[in-house]
Each structure stands twice: as C-alpha cells, then as structure tokens.
Scaffold this motif. Structure first.
Motif, mmCIF file in Angstrom:
data_model
loop_
_atom_site.group_PDB
_atom_site.id
_atom_site.type_symbol
_atom_site.label_atom_id
_atom_site.label_comp_id
_atom_site.label_asym_id
_atom_site.label_seq_id
_atom_site.Cartn_x
_atom_site.Cartn_y
_atom_site.Cartn_z
ATOM 1 N N LEU A 146 0.864 -1.164 0.000
ATOM 2 C CA LEU A 146 0.000 0.000 0.000
ATOM 3 C C LEU A 146 0.909 1.224 0.000
ATOM 4 N N HIS A 147 0.756 2.089 -0.996
ATOM 5 C CA HIS A 147 1.616 3.251 -1.162
ATOM 6 C C HIS A 147 0.889 4.497 -0.652
ATOM 7 N N VAL A 148 1.534 5.224 0.245
ATOM 8 C CA VAL A 148 0.953 6.432 0.816
ATOM 9 C C VAL A 148 1.282 7.626 -0.074
ATOM 10 N N ARG A 149 0.240 8.367 -0.466
ATOM 11 C CA ARG A 149 0.418 9.603 -1.235
ATOM 12 C C ARG A 149 -0.210 10.750 -0.440
ATOM 13 N N HIS A 150 0.605 11.744 -0.099
ATOM 14 C CA HIS A 150 0.093 12.909 0.611
ATOM 15 C C HIS A 150 -0.743 13.730 -0.370
ATOM 16 N N THR A 151 -2.040 13.883 -0.063
ATOM 17 C CA THR A 151 -2.947 14.612 -0.953
ATOM 18 C C THR A 151 -3.712 15.652 -0.137
ATOM 19 N N PRO A 152 -3.018 16.706 0.311
ATOM 20 C CA PRO A 152 -3.681 17.713 1.136
ATOM 21 C C PRO A 152 -4.685 18.538 0.334
ATOM 22 N N GLY A 153 -5.490 19.289 1.076
ATOM 23 C CA GLY A 153 -6.478 20.171 0.477
ATOM 24 C C GLY A 153 -7.786 20.097 1.236
ATOM 25 N N HIS A 154 -8.362 18.907 1.343
ATOM 26 C CA HIS A 154 -9.525 18.721 2.207
ATOM 27 C C HIS A 154 -9.111 18.912 3.659
ATOM 28 N N SER A 155 -7.907 18.482 3.968
ATOM 29 C CA SER A 155 -7.259 18.756 5.246
ATOM 30 C C SER A 155 -5.761 18.777 4.999
ATOM 31 N N PRO A 156 -4.970 19.376 5.906
ATOM 32 C CA PRO A 156 -3.529 19.505 5.647
ATOM 33 C C PRO A 156 -2.806 18.173 5.525
ATOM 34 N N GLY A 157 -3.243 17.185 6.295
ATOM 35 C CA GLY A 157 -2.563 15.897 6.293
ATOM 36 C C GLY A 157 -3.311 14.802 5.572
ATOM 37 N N GLY A 205 -17.387 12.454 -9.311
ATOM 38 C CA GLY A 205 -17.921 13.760 -9.675
ATOM 39 C C GLY A 205 -17.132 14.949 -9.190
ATOM 40 N N GLY A 206 -16.058 14.755 -8.426
ATOM 41 C CA GLY A 206 -15.273 15.922 -8.083
ATOM 42 C C GLY A 206 -14.520 15.854 -6.775
ATOM 43 N N PRO A 207 -13.867 16.972 -6.433
ATOM 44 C CA PRO A 207 -13.050 17.036 -5.216
ATOM 45 C C PRO A 207 -13.901 17.048 -3.964
ATOM 46 N N PHE A 239 -9.027 25.015 -1.512
ATOM 47 C CA PHE A 239 -9.407 24.504 -2.829
ATOM 48 C C PHE A 239 -8.231 24.395 -3.800
ATOM 49 N N PRO A 240 -7.387 25.419 -3.983
ATOM 50 C CA PRO A 240 -6.255 25.237 -4.910
ATOM 51 C C PRO A 240 -5.349 24.067 -4.522
ATOM 52 N N THR A 241 -5.199 23.840 -3.224
ATOM 53 C CA THR A 241 -4.342 22.735 -2.774
ATOM 54 C C THR A 241 -4.943 21.385 -3.141
ATOM 55 N N ILE A 242 -6.251 21.224 -2.962
ATOM 56 C CA ILE A 242 -6.856 19.934 -3.295
ATOM 57 C C ILE A 242 -6.808 19.683 -4.801
ATOM 58 N N ILE A 243 -6.958 20.736 -5.590
ATOM 59 C CA ILE A 243 -6.856 20.572 -7.051
ATOM 60 C C ILE A 243 -5.443 20.138 -7.429
ATOM 61 N N ASP A 244 -4.435 20.759 -6.829
ATOM 62 C CA ASP A 244 -3.048 20.350 -7.101
ATOM 63 C C ASP A 244 -2.834 18.888 -6.724
ATOM 64 N N SER A 245 -3.379 18.479 -5.575
ATOM 65 C CA SER A 245 -3.211 17.095 -5.137
ATOM 66 C C SER A 245 -3.855 16.122 -6.117
ATOM 67 N N ILE A 246 -5.064 16.433 -6.536
ATOM 68 C CA ILE A 246 -5.767 15.531 -7.460
ATOM 69 C C ILE A 246 -5.054 15.475 -8.799
ATOM 70 N N ARG A 247 -4.668 16.636 -9.317
ATOM 71 C CA ARG A 247 -4.026 16.669 -10.629
ATOM 72 C C ARG A 247 -2.671 15.972 -10.617
ATOM 73 N N ASP A 248 -1.867 16.228 -9.582
ATOM 74 C CA ASP A 248 -0.480 15.769 -9.589
ATOM 75 C C ASP A 248 -0.279 14.405 -8.933
ATOM 76 N N ARG A 249 -1.160 14.009 -8.006
ATOM 77 C CA ARG A 249 -0.933 12.785 -7.244
ATOM 78 C C ARG A 249 -1.929 11.673 -7.552
ATOM 79 N N LEU A 250 -3.093 12.038 -8.118
ATOM 80 C CA LEU A 250 -4.126 11.036 -8.368
ATOM 81 C C LEU A 250 -4.400 10.822 -9.850
ATOM 82 N N LEU A 251 -4.590 11.904 -10.583
ATOM 83 C CA LEU A 251 -4.929 11.748 -12.002
ATOM 84 C C LEU A 251 -3.753 11.241 -12.829
ATOM 85 N N THR A 252 -2.586 11.158 -12.234
ATOM 86 C CA THR A 252 -1.419 10.551 -12.903
ATOM 87 C C THR A 252 -1.418 9.029 -12.779
#
Length: 214
Positions: A125-136, A157-159, A169-182
């Motif tokens: 199980l690989h841990v990916r830090h995806t802040p935005g909804h919360s810092p951690g 349907g979305g973040p 909000f900008p942080t969660i978008i960065d997390s989704i784009r860079d850590r999840l949608l890849t």
C-alpha cells in the motif's frame, strides 16, 4: 510445498453517524475499507462504530488502522478499534490539530509519510500525501489491486469539500491533478463516502472543477 495465502481483496463496511466541524453537525454515511486476505487485514478510516469494524475484521490480524485524514467521522472510532485489536493507528502529522479536536487526550501511534509503503498479505500500500480537504490528507494507492483509497480528497464527480477550517481549494486541485490523475486510468477510486469511480472517468472533468472553484 506450503500453500501461499490468497492475495488480499477489498471489503466494504458502511457505517452511519455524524460529522462535526466549525460549530455544525451533519448526518453522514461513511465507507470503511478493509484490505484483507484470510490471515491479515488493514482498515482504512474506521468510522463511527469500532465494534462493527472489529466484527468485520474477525479473527484476522489487523496490522494497521490507516486514517486518510482526521475529521471526526473518519477517526472517531479509531482509539476504540485499536484497543479492541491491538493495531496501531497511522495518521499524517499535519492533521494532528484536527485529531486533537476529537481525541484531545490521545495520540496516533505512527506517522504516515508521503512515499511510505505498508504491507498486508504480501502486497504494498503506497501512501500519497494529498492535502487540500485537510492539511494531512492522504490517499492509499494499491497497484496490485488497481485501486486507490482517496478518503475525502476525490469522489465520483469531483473534489472533496474545501469550505471549512483547515481546507484549501487550490491545494486539493493540485493534489488531485499531480498525485491522483497521474495514476493509470483503470484505477478504481474508493472514496470515504458514496460510490466508487475510476481515475479515467474523473480525469476529463479537471478543467470543469477548476472553473467551478474560481
């Protein structure tokens, strides 16, 4: 020849309770995810009912209680589940301020770190830090199961929500784009609430999410 145990599978337990933050309280239904074979298990986000989660784990060894973030509906039952099973609670340290709102006299057992690997039943199980909804906030990617467990970072349907304390909000978008949608498009997204989806189904909506958030 000794027979190898089966590869872990994904099990879902749904629990109901409340979520409280910033002076408000809401009724919620949570997804509690269990990754397990017939010997070992990990639990992701033990919501509301520790005894129901312990019953779902059964006589398997619970190796870890993984918290994708520290909102009370996701961690409220974690200390009781740890007491029932002896399993350690894992949380990213950036969410300790939220944890302390629910459990002021308690503390997680171990930190979750970006890039960390946790094993259960012979898979990683690989841990990916995806802040935005919360810092951690973290997401748990499991390549062997073609699955990612996103907590409240990404839903069908979305973040996740970012209108309350500790969110952005900008942080969660960065997390989704860079850590999840890849991740590979066929990866199944298992969120903390609601229905599953896939990375491939959600990726085309990124521009729309950004436009809605402006």
């Amino acid at each position: 020849m000794r027979q190898m145990p089966p590869e872990p599978e994904i099990e879902l337990l749904t629990t109901t309770g409340t979520f409280s933050l910033d002076g408000g309280t809401w009724e919620v239904e949570n997804n509690v995810w269990i990754i397990a074979n017939d010997q070992d298990a990990v639990v992701i986000d033990p919501a509301h009912d520790a005894r129901a989660v312990a019953t779902a784990v059964g006589d398997r060894e619970l190796r870890a209680i993984i918290c994708t973030h520290a909102h009370d509906d996701h961690v409220g039952a974690a200390p009781e589940l740890a007491a029932l099973t002896g399993a350690p609670i894992l949380l990213h340290p950036d969410d300790l301020p939220l944890w302390k709102q629910t459990h002021p006299g308690d503390h997680p057992d171990e930190d979750l770190r970006d890039g960390q690997r946790i094993t259960v039943g012979g898979i990683y199980l690989h841990v990916r830090h995806t802040p935005g909804h919360s810092p951690g906030g973290v997401s748990i990617y499991v390549p062997a199961l073609e699955a990612v467990f996103t907590g409240d970072t990404l839903f069908q349907g979305g973040p996740g929500a970012t209108g309350r304390s500790f969110s952005d909000f900008p942080t969660i978008i960065d997390s989704i784009r860079d850590r999840l949608l890849t991740l590979p498009p066929e990866t199944t997204v298992h969120p903390g609430h609601g229905a599953t989806t896939t990375i491939g189904a959600e990726a085309p909506q990124l521009a729309e999410w950004i436009a809605r958030g402006r």
